[in-house]
Scaffold this active site. Structure first.
Site, PDB file in Angstrom:
ATOM      1  N   ARG A 123       0.837  -1.217   0.000  1.00 15.60           N
ATOM      2  CA  ARG A 123       0.000   0.000   0.000  1.00 15.60           C
ATOM      3  C   ARG A 123       0.871   1.266   0.000  1.00 15.60           C
ATOM      4  NH1 ARG A 123      -0.475   4.666   2.760  1.00 15.60           N
ATOM      5  NH2 ARG A 123      -0.104   3.547   4.706  1.00 15.60           N
ATOM      6  N   ASP A 124       1.526   1.540   1.119  1.00  9.37           N
ATOM      7  CA  ASP A 124       2.307   2.778   1.214  1.00  9.37           C
ATOM      8  C   ASP A 124       3.464   2.738   0.212  1.00  9.37           C
ATOM      9  OD1 ASP A 124       3.460   5.161   2.107  1.00  9.37           O
ATOM     10  OD2 ASP A 124       3.209   4.676   4.221  1.00  9.37           O
ATOM     11  N   HIS A 157       5.026   4.642  12.747  1.00  5.62           N
ATOM     12  CA  HIS A 157       5.091   4.551  11.278  1.00  5.62           C
ATOM     13  C   HIS A 157       6.096   5.605  10.809  1.00  5.62           C
ATOM     14  CE1 HIS A 157       2.813   4.082   7.295  1.00  5.62           C
ATOM     15  NE2 HIS A 157       3.425   5.228   7.096  1.00  5.62           N
ATOM     16  N   HIS A 196       8.740   7.204   8.200  1.00  5.39           N
ATOM     17  CA  HIS A 196       9.366   7.329   6.882  1.00  5.39           C
ATOM     18  C   HIS A 196      10.822   7.725   7.150  1.00  5.39           C
ATOM     19  CE1 HIS A 196       5.921   6.820   4.098  1.00  5.39           C
ATOM     20  NE2 HIS A 196       5.259   6.996   5.237  1.00  5.39           N
ATOM     21  N   CYS A 203       4.046   9.505   0.602  1.00  6.69           N
ATOM     22  CA  CYS A 203       2.692   9.996   0.379  1.00  6.69           C
ATOM     23  C   CYS A 203       2.729  11.014  -0.751  1.00  6.69           C
ATOM     24  CB  CYS A 203       2.152  10.640   1.656  1.00  6.69           C
ATOM     25  SG  CYS A 203       0.502  11.315   1.455  1.00  6.69           S
ATOM     26  N   ASN A 225       9.210   4.467   3.420  1.00 10.23           N
ATOM     27  CA  ASN A 225       9.077   3.961   4.784  1.00 10.23           C
ATOM     28  C   ASN A 225      10.408   3.358   5.209  1.00 10.23           C
ATOM     29  OD1 ASN A 225       6.192   3.481   3.456  1.00 10.23           O
ATOM     30  ND2 ASN A 225       5.909   3.529   5.663  1.00 10.23           N
TER      31      ASN A 225
HETATM   32  P1  HMG Z   1     -13.374  13.814  -2.906  1.00  8.43           P
HETATM   33  O1  HMG Z   1     -13.166  14.152  -4.336  1.00  8.43           O
HETATM   34  O2  HMG Z   1     -13.509  14.915  -1.909  1.00  8.43           O
HETATM   35  O3  HMG Z   1     -14.593  12.787  -2.759  1.00  8.43           O
HETATM   36  O4  HMG Z   1     -12.188  12.863  -2.454  1.00  8.43           O
HETATM   37  P2  HMG Z   1     -16.147  13.015  -2.789  1.00  8.43           P
HETATM   38  O5  HMG Z   1     -16.699  12.346  -1.580  1.00  8.43           O
HETATM   39  O6  HMG Z   1     -16.464  14.456  -3.023  1.00  8.43           O
HETATM   40  O7  HMG Z   1     -16.568  12.184  -4.079  1.00  8.43           O
HETATM   41  C1  HMG Z   1     -16.200  12.544  -5.408  1.00  8.43           C
HETATM   42  C2  HMG Z   1     -16.354  11.358  -6.332  1.00  8.43           C
HETATM   43  O8  HMG Z   1     -15.433  10.353  -5.952  1.00  8.43           O
HETATM   44  C3  HMG Z   1     -17.725  10.692  -6.288  1.00  8.43           C
HETATM   45  O9  HMG Z   1     -17.985  10.180  -7.591  1.00  8.43           O
HETATM   46  C4  HMG Z   1     -17.526   9.529  -5.365  1.00  8.43           C
HETATM   47  O10 HMG Z   1     -18.393   8.461  -5.601  1.00  8.43           O
HETATM   48  C5  HMG Z   1     -16.105   9.131  -5.697  1.00  8.43           C
HETATM   49  P3  HMG Z   1     -19.000  10.888  -8.589  1.00  8.43           P
HETATM   50  O11 HMG Z   1     -20.305  10.903  -7.850  1.00  8.43           O
HETATM   51  O12 HMG Z   1     -18.429  12.257  -8.779  1.00  8.43           O
HETATM   52  O13 HMG Z   1     -18.946  10.021  -9.802  1.00  8.43           O
HETATM   53  N1  HMG Z   1     -15.449   8.478  -4.551  1.00  8.43           N
HETATM   54  C6  HMG Z   1     -14.844   7.274  -4.564  1.00  8.43           C
HETATM   55  N2  HMG Z   1     -14.653   6.359  -5.532  1.00  8.43           N
HETATM   56  C7  HMG Z   1     -14.010   5.229  -5.188  1.00  8.43           C
HETATM   57  N3  HMG Z   1     -13.562   4.969  -3.948  1.00  8.43           N
HETATM   58  C8  HMG Z   1     -13.730   5.849  -2.965  1.00  8.43           C
HETATM   59  C9  HMG Z   1     -14.397   7.063  -3.262  1.00  8.43           C
HETATM   60  N4  HMG Z   1     -14.719   8.134  -2.516  1.00  8.43           N
HETATM   61  C10 HMG Z   1     -15.350   8.981  -3.306  1.00  8.43           C
HETATM   62  N5  HMG Z   1     -13.284   5.585  -1.731  1.00  8.43           N
HETATM   63  C11 HMG Z   1     -11.201  11.171  -1.086  1.00  8.43           C
HETATM   64  C12 HMG Z   1     -12.077  12.409  -1.116  1.00  8.43           C
HETATM   65  C13 HMG Z   1     -10.897  10.875   0.362  1.00  8.43           C
HETATM   66  C14 HMG Z   1     -11.960  10.016  -1.707  1.00  8.43           C
HETATM   67  C15 HMG Z   1      -9.915  11.465  -1.901  1.00  8.43           C
HETATM   68  O14 HMG Z   1      -9.347  12.628  -1.399  1.00  8.43           O
HETATM   69  C16 HMG Z   1      -8.915  10.354  -1.833  1.00  8.43           C
HETATM   70  O15 HMG Z   1      -9.148   9.273  -2.356  1.00  8.43           O
HETATM   71  N6  HMG Z   1      -7.755  10.582  -1.199  1.00  8.43           N
HETATM   72  C17 HMG Z   1      -6.750   9.550  -1.050  1.00  8.43           C
HETATM   73  C18 HMG Z   1      -5.437  10.111  -0.689  1.00  8.43           C
HETATM   74  C19 HMG Z   1      -4.476   9.013  -0.388  1.00  8.43           C
HETATM   75  O16 HMG Z   1      -4.711   7.837  -0.635  1.00  8.43           O
HETATM   76  N7  HMG Z   1      -3.326   9.409   0.158  1.00  8.43           N
HETATM   77  C20 HMG Z   1      -2.283   8.485   0.522  1.00  8.43           C
HETATM   78  C21 HMG Z   1      -2.614   7.643   1.703  1.00  8.43           C
HETATM   79  S1  HMG Z   1      -2.370   8.443   3.272  1.00  8.43           S
HETATM   80  C22 HMG Z   1      -0.702   8.154   3.646  1.00  8.43           C
HETATM   81  O17 HMG Z   1       0.033   7.711   2.802  1.00  8.43           O
HETATM   82  C23 HMG Z   1      -0.190   8.407   5.048  1.00  8.43           C
HETATM   83  C24 HMG Z   1       0.038   7.131   5.862  1.00  8.43           C
HETATM   84  O18 HMG Z   1       0.935   6.258   5.223  1.00  8.43           O
HETATM   85  C25 HMG Z   1       0.585   7.487   7.256  1.00  8.43           C
HETATM   86  C26 HMG Z   1       1.809   8.378   7.211  1.00  8.43           C
HETATM   87  O19 HMG Z   1       2.761   8.106   6.466  1.00  8.43           O
HETATM   88  O20 HMG Z   1       1.785   9.344   7.981  1.00  8.43           O
HETATM   89  C27 HMG Z   1      -1.300   6.378   6.067  1.00  8.43           C
HETATM   90 MG    MG Z   2       3.062   6.427   5.252  1.00  9.59          MG
END
Ligand code: HMG
Ligand code: MG
Length: 298
Positions: A14-15, A206, A208, A239, A248
């Protein structure tokens, strides 16, 4: 004084992969995850049910979950940002639901398109529904030391969020130094703030490794009793919504450290290196962990 045994949670699929530009095939992901299932891990974060436009690499989360060979003693988890994501994850019978948010307002906004206050009700519903479906929930809070946009984040701010998330029912919280800026005395201050309120076995670290401080931070965390660490094979990861975030801490580097310190993990070091070689070949680039560099030099 150190814990006898710790749990390594492998977040590479994933990450690790979310930050890789070259899209790798679903079959290759499955082959890699199946190899990870053979090295002694008890926990693998396999994908993300986020919006595929935001993280194209993980758009095949359903296929991956359906086709990996699951072992009964391994928890297969994935990131879930909202109810739409939960619906997708439950359809393929995810074992654990991993919700996430950030301790910094601007990283939260960049990463999930909401303010911190707007995020809570979304996550509360996800947690409630996930629990109703019999799943455990892991929380992540990002940028626990510093944010790429705002600078340093106070331990009190992290505590406030931890409090909200545990009150909403999460089973465990992973504390993310998303951009890999932290040093041991900052980790100490953070844990000193949290440990009076939260059981140490509910907290994971966690790290990095952007600036090479992850292992030092892990040793500090171990000394303070933490027994759960997230890592990614090959030091993959980062990220895309945190400027300057790199990999990581590498699972094989962590394994070397823990093994030499006499801390058990249940994970086989040599098998982990073989799994690292597999994903290295798939990605077609040299992985940057110390152990992989040693292996190449041999
Ligand atoms: P948004 O655009 O604000 O979503 O995104 P929305 O609720 O306004 O919906 C817009 C459209 O997206 C809609 O479709 C929804 O159905 C669709 P439409 O009606 O326009 O056709 N939609 C989805 N489709 C599939 N799967 C879903 C989904 N949700 C909405 N789950 C959202 C908000 C959160 C979805 C977006 O910002 C997003 O996906 N962000 C992901 C960011 C991400 O993955 N970042 C990396 C992970 S975090 C990380 O790495 C840190 C960590 O490792 C810890 C650390 O290191 O500190 C965990
Ligand atoms: Mg991370």
């Amino acid at each position: 004084r150190l814990p006898k045994k710790v749990t390594i949670k492998e977040v590479g699929p994933r990450d690790g992969l979310q930050n890789e530009k070259k899209i790798i095939s679903t079959a290759e992901k499955i082959a890699w995850i199946d190899s990870l299932s053979e090295i002694g891990l008890s926990y693998i974060e396999v994908s993300s049910f986020v919006h595929p436009k935001w993280i194209p690499q993980l758009a095949d989360a359903e296929e991956v979950l359906k086709k990996i060979k699951r072992k009964h003693d391994i928890t297969y988890a994935a990131l879930v940002p909202n109810l739409k994501g939960l619906e997708r994850a439950l359809k393929v019978n995810i074992d654990e639901v991993n919700i996430f948010m950030s301790a910094s307002e601007s990283h939260n906004r960049n990463n999930i398109n909401k303010s911190i206050e707007e995020t809570y009700p979304v996550l509360e519903e996800v947690i409630k529904e996930a629990k109703g479906a019999g799943k455990t929930v892991r929380g992540y809070v990002s940028t626990v030391i510093a944010c790429p946009y705002e600078g340093s984040i106070s331990p009190e701010q992290v505590k406030k969020i931890a409090d909200r998330l545990f009150t909403m029912g999460i089973d465990e919280l992973s504390l993310g130094d998303t951009i890999g800026v932290g040093v041991p005395n900052q980790v100490e201050r953070l844990l000193e703030e949290l440990l009076p309120y939260f059981a140490v076995d509910k907290l994971a670290m966690h790290f990095h490794d952007t600036r090479g401080t992850a292992l030092a931070n892990i040793v500090k965390s171990l000394e303070m009793g933490v027994t759960i660490f997230d890592s990614a094979i090959g030091g993959l990861g980062g990220c895309p919504y945190a400027k300057g975030a790199s990999g990581n801490v590498a699972t094989e580097d962590l394994l070397y450290l823990l093994q030499q310190m006499g801390v058990e993990t249940g994970v086989d070091f040599h098998e982990a290196l073989r799994s690292a070689q597999l994903i290295e070949n798939i990605l077609g680039k040299e992985l940057k962990s110390r152990q992989m560099e040693i292996l190449r030099a041999e």
